[in-house]
Design a protein around this motif. Sequence first.
Motif, mmCIF file in Angstrom:
data_model
loop_
_atom_site.group_PDB
_atom_site.id
_atom_site.type_symbol
_atom_site.label_atom_id
_atom_site.label_comp_id
_atom_site.label_asym_id
_atom_site.label_seq_id
_atom_site.Cartn_x
_atom_site.Cartn_y
_atom_site.Cartn_z
ATOM 1 N N VAL A 83 0.851 -1.184 0.000
ATOM 2 C CA VAL A 83 0.000 0.000 0.000
ATOM 3 C C VAL A 83 0.888 1.235 0.000
ATOM 4 C CG1 VAL A 83 -1.804 1.242 1.234
ATOM 5 C CG2 VAL A 83 -1.781 -1.255 1.257
ATOM 6 N N LYS A 84 0.600 2.151 -0.916
ATOM 7 C CA LYS A 84 1.322 3.420 -1.026
ATOM 8 C C LYS A 84 0.314 4.548 -0.897
ATOM 9 C CE LYS A 84 4.388 1.272 -4.373
ATOM 10 N NZ LYS A 84 4.790 1.238 -5.778
ATOM 11 N N ASN A 85 0.809 5.768 -0.874
ATOM 12 C CA ASN A 85 -0.092 6.928 -0.816
ATOM 13 C C ASN A 85 -0.931 7.054 -2.076
ATOM 14 O OD1 ASN A 85 0.715 7.692 1.707
ATOM 15 N ND2 ASN A 85 2.234 9.154 0.976
ATOM 16 N N SER A 86 -0.357 6.661 -3.202
ATOM 17 C CA SER A 86 -1.061 6.843 -4.473
ATOM 18 C C SER A 86 -1.852 5.619 -4.908
ATOM 19 C CB SER A 86 -0.063 7.205 -5.565
ATOM 20 O OG SER A 86 0.852 6.142 -5.738
ATOM 21 N N GLY A 87 -1.688 4.490 -4.247
ATOM 22 C CA GLY A 87 -2.416 3.298 -4.662
ATOM 23 C C GLY A 87 -1.941 2.053 -3.950
ATOM 24 N N ILE A 88 -2.280 0.916 -4.524
ATOM 25 C CA ILE A 88 -1.930 -0.377 -3.955
ATOM 26 C C ILE A 88 -1.409 -1.266 -5.076
ATOM 27 C CG2 ILE A 88 -4.258 -1.320 -4.205
ATOM 28 C CD1 ILE A 88 -3.821 -2.804 -1.555
ATOM 29 N N THR A 89 -0.439 -2.117 -4.734
ATOM 30 C CA THR A 89 0.120 -3.077 -5.671
ATOM 31 C C THR A 89 -0.193 -4.468 -5.147
ATOM 32 O OG1 THR A 89 1.900 -1.550 -6.211
ATOM 33 C CG2 THR A 89 2.217 -3.836 -6.817
ATOM 34 N N ILE A 90 -0.786 -5.299 -5.975
ATOM 35 C CA ILE A 90 -1.145 -6.665 -5.608
ATOM 36 C C ILE A 90 -0.399 -7.605 -6.542
ATOM 37 C CG2 ILE A 90 -3.032 -8.311 -5.334
ATOM 38 C CD1 ILE A 90 -4.911 -5.865 -5.210
ATOM 39 N N SER A 91 0.243 -8.630 -5.978
ATOM 40 C CA SER A 91 0.968 -9.572 -6.823
ATOM 41 C C SER A 91 1.009 -10.941 -6.158
ATOM 42 C CB SER A 91 2.394 -9.078 -7.084
ATOM 43 O OG SER A 91 3.110 -9.011 -5.876
ATOM 44 N N SER A 92 1.251 -11.941 -6.984
ATOM 45 C CA SER A 92 1.416 -13.309 -6.509
ATOM 46 C C SER A 92 2.326 -14.036 -7.495
ATOM 47 C CB SER A 92 0.072 -14.021 -6.400
ATOM 48 O OG SER A 92 0.261 -15.360 -6.001
ATOM 49 N N GLU A 93 3.275 -14.793 -6.952
ATOM 50 C CA GLU A 93 4.207 -15.523 -7.806
ATOM 51 C C GLU A 93 3.585 -16.817 -8.326
ATOM 52 O OE1 GLU A 93 7.161 -14.454 -8.879
ATOM 53 O OE2 GLU A 93 6.740 -12.591 -7.810
ATOM 54 N N SER A 94 2.765 -17.458 -7.502
ATOM 55 C CA SER A 94 2.144 -18.719 -7.900
ATOM 56 C C SER A 94 0.742 -18.782 -7.308
ATOM 57 C CB SER A 94 2.989 -19.896 -7.399
ATOM 58 O OG SER A 94 2.375 -21.106 -7.749
ATOM 59 N N MET A 95 -0.240 -18.855 -8.176
ATOM 60 C CA MET A 95 -1.642 -18.838 -7.745
ATOM 61 C C MET A 95 -2.424 -19.778 -8.645
ATOM 62 S SD MET A 95 -4.005 -15.460 -7.838
ATOM 63 C CE MET A 95 -4.914 -15.131 -6.383
ATOM 64 N N ASP A 96 -3.356 -20.525 -8.066
ATOM 65 C CA ASP A 96 -4.126 -21.431 -8.919
ATOM 66 C C ASP A 96 -5.168 -20.647 -9.712
ATOM 67 O OD1 ASP A 96 -5.786 -20.879 -6.811
ATOM 68 O OD2 ASP A 96 -6.503 -22.917 -6.546
ATOM 69 N N ALA A 97 -5.616 -21.234 -10.804
ATOM 70 C CA ALA A 97 -6.500 -20.549 -11.749
ATOM 71 C C ALA A 97 -7.854 -20.215 -11.129
ATOM 72 C CB ALA A 97 -6.695 -21.400 -12.997
ATOM 73 N N LYS A 98 -8.346 -21.080 -10.248
ATOM 74 C CA LYS A 98 -9.644 -20.833 -9.612
ATOM 75 C C LYS A 98 -9.574 -19.582 -8.734
ATOM 76 C CE LYS A 98 -13.167 -22.950 -6.741
ATOM 77 N NZ LYS A 98 -13.552 -24.092 -5.934
ATOM 78 N N SER A 99 -8.517 -19.452 -7.961
ATOM 79 C CA SER A 99 -8.360 -18.271 -7.113
ATOM 80 C C SER A 99 -8.206 -17.010 -7.955
ATOM 81 C CB SER A 99 -7.143 -18.430 -6.204
ATOM 82 O OG SER A 99 -7.321 -19.509 -5.329
ATOM 83 N N LEU A 100 -7.470 -17.139 -9.050
ATOM 84 C CA LEU A 100 -7.304 -15.995 -9.949
ATOM 85 C C LEU A 100 -8.643 -15.569 -10.547
ATOM 86 C CD1 LEU A 100 -5.300 -14.057 -11.326
ATOM 87 C CD2 LEU A 100 -5.206 -15.698 -13.194
ATOM 88 N N ASN A 101 -9.467 -16.525 -10.947
ATOM 89 C CA ASN A 101 -10.787 -16.194 -11.490
ATOM 90 C C ASN A 101 -11.649 -15.482 -10.455
ATOM 91 O OD1 ASN A 101 -10.335 -17.190 -14.041
ATOM 92 N ND2 ASN A 101 -11.113 -19.231 -13.572
ATOM 93 N N ILE A 102 -11.600 -15.940 -9.218
ATOM 94 C CA ILE A 102 -12.386 -15.292 -8.155
ATOM 95 C C ILE A 102 -11.895 -13.867 -7.929
ATOM 96 C CG2 ILE A 102 -12.873 -15.355 -5.680
ATOM 97 C CD1 ILE A 102 -12.878 -18.443 -5.936
ATOM 98 N N LEU A 103 -10.577 -13.718 -7.849
ATOM 99 C CA LEU A 103 -10.004 -12.389 -7.620
ATOM 100 C C LEU A 103 -10.330 -11.435 -8.766
ATOM 101 C CD1 LEU A 103 -8.165 -10.561 -5.901
ATOM 102 C CD2 LEU A 103 -6.256 -11.419 -7.250
ATOM 103 N N MET A 104 -10.180 -11.885 -9.991
ATOM 104 C CA MET A 104 -10.442 -11.024 -11.139
ATOM 105 C C MET A 104 -11.925 -10.663 -11.233
ATOM 106 S SD MET A 104 -7.670 -10.227 -12.537
ATOM 107 C CE MET A 104 -6.862 -10.328 -10.957
ATOM 108 N N SER A 105 -12.807 -11.602 -10.926
ATOM 109 C CA SER A 105 -14.237 -11.274 -10.991
ATOM 110 C C SER A 105 -14.586 -10.218 -9.958
ATOM 111 C CB SER A 105 -15.086 -12.525 -10.804
ATOM 112 O OG SER A 105 -14.950 -13.020 -9.486
ATOM 113 N N LYS A 106 -13.956 -10.265 -8.799
ATOM 114 C CA LYS A 106 -14.235 -9.259 -7.764
ATOM 115 C C LYS A 106 -13.635 -7.902 -8.147
ATOM 116 C CE LYS A 106 -15.999 -12.099 -4.653
ATOM 117 N NZ LYS A 106 -17.337 -12.052 -4.174
ATOM 118 N N LEU A 107 -12.398 -7.902 -8.627
ATOM 119 C CA LEU A 107 -11.728 -6.632 -8.910
ATOM 120 C C LEU A 107 -12.230 -5.969 -10.188
ATOM 121 C CD1 LEU A 107 -8.044 -7.394 -7.918
ATOM 122 C CD2 LEU A 107 -9.741 -6.086 -6.652
ATOM 123 N N LEU A 108 -12.470 -6.750 -11.221
ATOM 124 C CA LEU A 108 -12.886 -6.147 -12.493
ATOM 125 C C LEU A 108 -14.342 -5.698 -12.480
ATOM 126 C CD1 LEU A 108 -11.021 -8.424 -15.043
ATOM 127 C CD2 LEU A 108 -10.363 -6.178 -14.202
#
Length: 135
Positions: A83-108
């Motif tokens: 978390v920075k003053n201007s925004g937030i950076t989210i990253s993951s080195e290894s994530m399963d596709a199901k979790s990625l789909n859930i995260l993207m559906s929530k964020l997008l």
Amino acid sequence: MNRINPLYIGVLLLIILGFLVFKLNGSKADLIEAKELYKETLKVSTELNGLKNVYDQSKKTSNAIQAVLKHTSLQSAKIEQKVKNSGITISSESMDAKSLNILMSKLLNGAYNITSFKIKKLSDTKTSFYMEIKW
């Protein structure tokens, strides 16, 4: 001979009257154009105000992203956030596709200002991603 002819005065008054009518018509056209520009400016300012209300709420945006990241299916994804003053950076080195789909559906589906977004497929089930959200 020292007196001014009344006919000359009448012609002068008609010329002045014609000049004033011409100037009045020009002023009316300028007024109509100014009203149209005002309406357009009002419309743009209303749209900008609405966009500002949606995108310029850093605390609300930060809390909403934190709530998304606390989702039970995303706990095992090892998501790193900075978390920075201007925004937030989210990253993951290894994530399963199901979790990625859930995260993207929530964020997008949310109203976030996503400035950078990278997804890389590591295998059939694993991916890595990087996302920057500004406020």
